[in-house]
Design a protein around this motif. Structure first.
Motif, mmCIF file in Angstrom:
data_model
loop_
_atom_site.group_PDB
_atom_site.id
_atom_site.type_symbol
_atom_site.label_atom_id
_atom_site.label_comp_id
_atom_site.label_asym_id
_atom_site.label_seq_id
_atom_site.Cartn_x
_atom_site.Cartn_y
_atom_site.Cartn_z
ATOM 1 N N ASP A 628 1.087 -1.003 0.038
ATOM 2 C CA ASP A 628 0.480 0.154 -0.130
ATOM 3 C C ASP A 628 0.746 1.209 -0.310
ATOM 4 N N ARG A 629 0.475 2.066 -0.560
ATOM 5 C CA ARG A 629 1.125 3.525 -0.107
ATOM 6 C C ARG A 629 -0.127 4.667 -0.367
ATOM 7 N N TYR A 630 0.428 5.551 0.689
ATOM 8 C CA TYR A 630 0.301 6.626 1.335
ATOM 9 C C TYR A 630 0.243 8.049 1.373
ATOM 10 N N GLN A 631 -0.190 8.934 0.478
ATOM 11 C CA GLN A 631 0.380 10.053 0.503
ATOM 12 C C GLN A 631 -0.364 11.275 0.979
ATOM 13 N N VAL A 632 -0.511 12.192 1.849
ATOM 14 C CA VAL A 632 -1.051 13.609 2.415
ATOM 15 C C VAL A 632 -0.124 14.704 1.887
ATOM 16 N N ALA A 633 -1.018 15.440 1.049
ATOM 17 C CA ALA A 633 -0.064 16.417 0.111
ATOM 18 C C ALA A 633 -0.515 17.900 0.464
ATOM 19 N N SER A 634 -0.556 18.800 0.405
ATOM 20 C CA SER A 634 -0.769 19.842 1.037
ATOM 21 C C SER A 634 -2.236 21.086 0.255
ATOM 22 N N ASP A 635 -3.115 21.578 0.836
ATOM 23 C CA ASP A 635 -4.446 21.552 -0.175
ATOM 24 C C ASP A 635 -4.074 22.738 -1.420
ATOM 25 N N GLU A 636 -2.623 23.649 -0.972
ATOM 26 C CA GLU A 636 -2.235 24.568 -2.206
ATOM 27 C C GLU A 636 -1.055 24.552 -2.244
ATOM 28 N N PRO A 637 0.185 25.256 -2.535
ATOM 29 C CA PRO A 637 1.799 25.703 -2.872
ATOM 30 C C PRO A 637 1.959 26.561 -1.694
ATOM 31 N N VAL A 638 3.081 26.590 -0.703
ATOM 32 C CA VAL A 638 3.554 26.873 0.211
ATOM 33 C C VAL A 638 4.931 28.119 -0.012
ATOM 34 N N THR A 644 8.470 27.453 9.014
ATOM 35 C CA THR A 644 8.818 25.949 9.435
ATOM 36 C C THR A 644 7.812 25.357 8.467
ATOM 37 N N LEU A 645 7.941 24.164 8.299
ATOM 38 C CA LEU A 645 7.251 23.025 7.324
ATOM 39 C C LEU A 645 7.490 22.359 8.537
ATOM 40 N N ARG A 646 5.493 21.409 8.632
ATOM 41 C CA ARG A 646 5.799 20.639 9.920
ATOM 42 C C ARG A 646 5.306 19.428 8.807
ATOM 43 N N MET A 647 5.573 18.302 9.438
ATOM 44 C CA MET A 647 4.633 17.177 9.628
ATOM 45 C C MET A 647 3.858 16.947 11.012
ATOM 46 N N ALA A 660 -2.027 5.751 11.301
ATOM 47 C CA ALA A 660 -1.381 6.904 12.138
ATOM 48 C C ALA A 660 -2.640 8.253 11.230
ATOM 49 N N THR A 661 -2.763 8.978 11.224
ATOM 50 C CA THR A 661 -3.604 9.972 10.471
ATOM 51 C C THR A 661 -1.769 11.745 11.005
ATOM 52 N N VAL A 662 -2.063 11.693 9.542
ATOM 53 C CA VAL A 662 -0.711 12.710 9.518
ATOM 54 C C VAL A 662 -1.777 13.985 9.525
ATOM 55 N N THR A 663 -0.815 14.778 9.274
ATOM 56 C CA THR A 663 -0.846 16.601 9.268
ATOM 57 C C THR A 663 0.068 18.032 8.868
ATOM 58 N N LEU A 664 -0.381 18.201 7.711
ATOM 59 C CA LEU A 664 0.931 19.055 7.327
ATOM 60 C C LEU A 664 0.636 20.750 7.572
ATOM 61 N N PHE A 665 1.382 21.300 8.153
ATOM 62 C CA PHE A 665 1.440 22.530 8.798
ATOM 63 C C PHE A 665 2.236 23.170 7.912
ATOM 64 N N ALA A 666 2.295 24.441 7.113
ATOM 65 C CA ALA A 666 3.054 25.796 7.304
ATOM 66 C C ALA A 666 2.715 27.012 8.035
ATOM 67 N N ASP A 667 4.177 27.131 9.192
ATOM 68 C CA ASP A 667 4.230 27.604 10.490
ATOM 69 C C ASP A 667 2.998 27.194 11.435
ATOM 70 N N ASP A 668 2.041 27.714 11.798
ATOM 71 C CA ASP A 668 1.236 27.685 12.742
ATOM 72 C C ASP A 668 -0.630 27.309 11.772
ATOM 73 N N THR A 669 -0.031 27.313 10.147
ATOM 74 C CA THR A 669 -1.571 26.495 9.824
ATOM 75 C C THR A 669 -1.391 25.652 8.724
ATOM 76 N N ARG A 670 -2.526 25.434 9.341
ATOM 77 C CA ARG A 670 -2.741 23.856 8.671
ATOM 78 C C ARG A 670 -2.990 24.040 7.358
ATOM 79 N N ILE A 671 -2.412 22.887 6.674
ATOM 80 C CA ILE A 671 -2.415 23.136 4.697
ATOM 81 C C ILE A 671 -2.785 21.679 4.280
#
Length: 722
Positions: A628-638, A644-647, A660-671
């Motif tokens: 299996d492969r799982y991919q989580v991508a940001s909703d819009e370009p950085v 600071t990019l966070r996973m 697991a649940t994976v959440t992506l952030f740019a600084d403190d904004t969830r993306i």
């Protein structure tokens, strides 16, 4: 210090995962003309033994002591705290290169080491248990259990290096190792013609992944259509014809755990045949490359005064591909079964860079003819009997002869010391030495009928046990080698078998019921030997011991890890992220127009994960061994600028394989946010590294070019265990 007058050069060649019945020189189906030429001009040993697994054989081979005596009762990735299993070779058992180096020899090794504890394979060292810390002047190769033949993780001495070319340019690891060995021997001879050298050529071939250069694929097409049962019959007949096995030797029957060839389906045969053809092509290519090394010595005039010891395998053929074989060998080792369909769908890729193929159990068993079982099974000769060829025109006159004395890998060191007129050292660097446990084989060079001087030898590997004594062998097998986790039963309740090896070369006639007193005598001897050589306590665990959390680590007690750009670390030196909450934080500067590239990755095409920028988007990709492969991508370009990019990875539980649940952030904004439904249970990779700011080895997903270096500014990546 100068070497004794007349000392020969020494070339020790070790192949990987080759069964006794694979090479044509010993009756097998794969043509090995270069091995044959060595045998025609030297001596072939047909009762030579290994330990049934790679790290242990390699330690025993260079130490001259039993593998448990040097802390290597199992591969280093499965090490535990018991004395025979730590993976730490003690100072009281100096290795052959140290002894020879202290006595005037130049020393170098090329290829697979696999004898450094995992936590020490890092830029921080310590390096005293790397090849160069244990006596080799030079090391070029890899430090773990296997390597991708097109994208290997290589070191020169202690520094990671990239291969000199790409697969598209024709790169293959075996060829690279031969080039390096040729260059080194020629340089030594040019600089000091009177200085003898010791070269340890320890190629990864033919260990999985079974990778074959494009121009070597195809010659074995159709050669195995008769199937594995018939192949064993053909090999057995040829071995008898050549005299490689004694007249009257029986062909052992197929174990009930392995299916008959006639029971396989058309689709299964299609896959199984292509995997075996590829395996044979790999062996044929390896024979050619070893021949190239030997030819270079002949051209330089060094061959006749070189003691060549060619050990054709560090154990029997491997059954680690499972009953169906596999397109992704790492998945099989991790206990993740891909199923036949996954291989059928990519059958034309087998042997190439996008595959990690391994033959099914039936073919591994066939390559171990006439013996029972395979690699890992130390109780039976299919796991422990490997051909040995010795050539030394300046040292003995025998040509094309066979020797049938019983010997073991621990006997190689005293053989070389005797040939080089060097005594066994009692003190090395002020440290008293444990006595060498091997016996020299030199007495057999000119005495084909001499009585064997190895009268007793124990065997043990992951619970499989055996004891040889005065022509008899008692043994007990526990489980099957392709079952990597959760074996049933009690290791101490497994039955013992008894064989009169002097009359029964292949372990075909079990005499346990007929001679119970003899059996009990040998069982008691096994436990006496086990106590003496640190074999106890017996431990039958496999996958459970692969977990990096079992061993000391550079990461122990730490929860925060900040890694600079362009860092590479093996998994054993990184924080354990499996089924654990964690965060990746990358401080980056993205220029106008955007950036892309890898921020952090561990593993690659065959299992792993990566956090990267592509098409302006922040992406986290998780590769569950190709299943299996799982991919989580940001909703819009950085956006450009300092960010600071966070996973953030939140595991469903602390159970192996948890989602697991994976959440992506740019600084403190969830993306972005998404799910990993299932994760790798015990480790991520066996041969790739954690990379920061770029991706070495293979890509975690095949939609970016390597090395996929980050094109913005990356200050660091921090991993936090939450």
């Amino acid at each position: 210090m100068e070497a004794p007058a007349g000392s020969p050069n020494v070339l020790l060649i070790l192949l990987d995962d080759v069964g006794f019945g694979m090479c044509s020189t010993f009756g097998g189906p794969v043509e090995t003309p270069n091995l044959q030429e060595l045998a025609d001009n030297g001596i072939s040993y047909t009762r030579f033994h290994t330990t049934a697994l790679c790290s242990p054989t390699r330690a025993a081979l260079l130490a001259g002591r039993n593998h448990h005596s040097v802390g290597t009762g199992v591969i280093i990735e499965m090490g535990t705290g018991y004395p025979g299993y730590t993976g730490i070779i003690p100072r009281s058992t100096a290795l052959l290169p140290k002894i020879l180096g202290e006595n005037g020899f130049a020393t170098a090794m090329f290829g697979k080491w696999h004898n450094t504890p995992e936590p020490e394979i890092s830029p921080a060292g310590p390096f005293d248990r790397w090849p160069t810390g244990l006596g080799f002047d030079e090391f070029y190769g890899f430090n773990q259990g296997e390597a991708h033949q097109f994208y290997p993780t290589l070191y020169r001495n202690t520094v990671p290096v990239e291969p000199p070319s790409t697969p598209e340019q024709g790169y293959h690891l075996t060829e690279d190792l031969v080039d390096e060995a040729i260059a080194w021997t020629r340089n030594i001879d040019a600089a000091d013609p009177d200085k003898p050298w010791f070269a340890y050529f320890s190629t990864d071939a033919v260990h999985a992944p079974h990778h074959v250069p494009a121009d070597w694929r195809g010659p074995y097409k159709g050669k195995f259509d008769h199937g594995w049962d018939r192949q064993r019959e053909l090999t057995h007949a040829r071995q008898l014809e050549l005299g490689m096995i004694p007249p009257g030797t029986k062909l052992t029957p197929r174990p009930e755990e392995i299916p008959a060839w006639d029971e396989t389906t058309e689709d299964e045969r299609k896959v199984y045949l292509r995997l075996m053809e590829n395996y044979a092509e790999y062996m044929a290519h390896t024979d050619h490359e070893v021949g190239r090394l030997i030819e270079s010595l002949e051209q330089s005039g060094e061959l006749d005064n070189t003691l060549v010891l060619y050990l054709v395998g560090d154990n029997g053929a491997s059954a680690e591909g499972g009953l169906e074989g596999t397109f992704n060998e790492l998945a099989s080792l991790l206990g993740v079964q891909l199923g036949l369909e996954s291989t059928i769908n990519r059958i034309d890729e087998i042997g190439g860079p996008t595959s990690e193929p391994h033959v099914p159990v039936g073919w591994a068993w066939a390559m171990d003819a006439p013996f029972k079982w395979t690699k890992q099974v130390a109780s039976h000769f299919g796991g422990t009997r490997n051909p040995l060829v010795v050539r030394w025109p300046a040292g003995f006159e025998a040509m094309g002869e066979r020797r049938t004395q019983s010997h073991h890998a621990i006997d190689v060191v005293p053989t070389i010391l005797e040939a080089c007129k060097l005594p066994e050292p009692t003190v090395v660097n002020g440290i008293p030495q444990k006595p060498i446990e091997g016996v020299s084989m030199a007495y057999t060079f000119d005495s084909p009928d001499a009585e064997s001087r190895r009268t007793t030898q124990y065997f043990e590997m992951v619970g499989n046990r055996g004891i040889y004594h005065d022509g008899w062998l008692a043994c007990s097998r526990f489980g099957v080698p392709w079952q990597t986790a959760g074996r049933e039963g009690d290791i101490l309740d497994t039955p013992w078998e008894l064989y009169h090896i002097d009359e029964d070369f292949s372990q075909a006639v079990d005499l346990a019921d007929e001679q119970p007193e003899k059996l009990q005598e040998l069982v008691k001897l096994f436990f006496a030997e086990a106590a003496e050589y640190d074999v106890l306590p017996l431990d039958d665990r496999k996958t459970e011991r692969l977990d990096v959390a079992n061993r000391p680590s550079l990461t122990e007690g730490r929860t925060t890890f900040t890694y600079p750009n362009r860092l590479r670390l093996p998994e054993g030196a990184t924080p354990d992220l499996k089924h654990a909450d964690h965060t990746f934080s990358a401080r980056v500067t993205i220029p106008e127009g955007g950036a892309e590239g890898m921020l952090l990755t561990l593993g690659g095409r065959f299992a792993g994960f990566g956090l990267f920028l592509k098409g302006g988007m922040l992406v986290y990709h998780y590769n569950l061994a190709g299943v299996d492969r799982y991919q989580v991508a940001s909703d819009e370009p950085v956006p450009p600028g300092d960010v600071t990019l966070r996973m953030v990875y939140v595991s469903d539980s602390d159970d192996p394989g948890a989602g697991a649940t994976v959440t992506l952030f740019a600084d403190d904004t969830r993306i972005g946010e998404g799910r990993i439904e299932r994760s790798l249970p015990n480790r991520v990779t066996l041969d790739e590294t954690l990379d920061v700011g770029f991706d070495t080895g293979t890509p975690v997903v095949d939609d970016y070019p390597l090395p996929f270096a980050f094109t913005g500014r990356l200050d660091s990546v921090t991993i936090s265990l939450d």
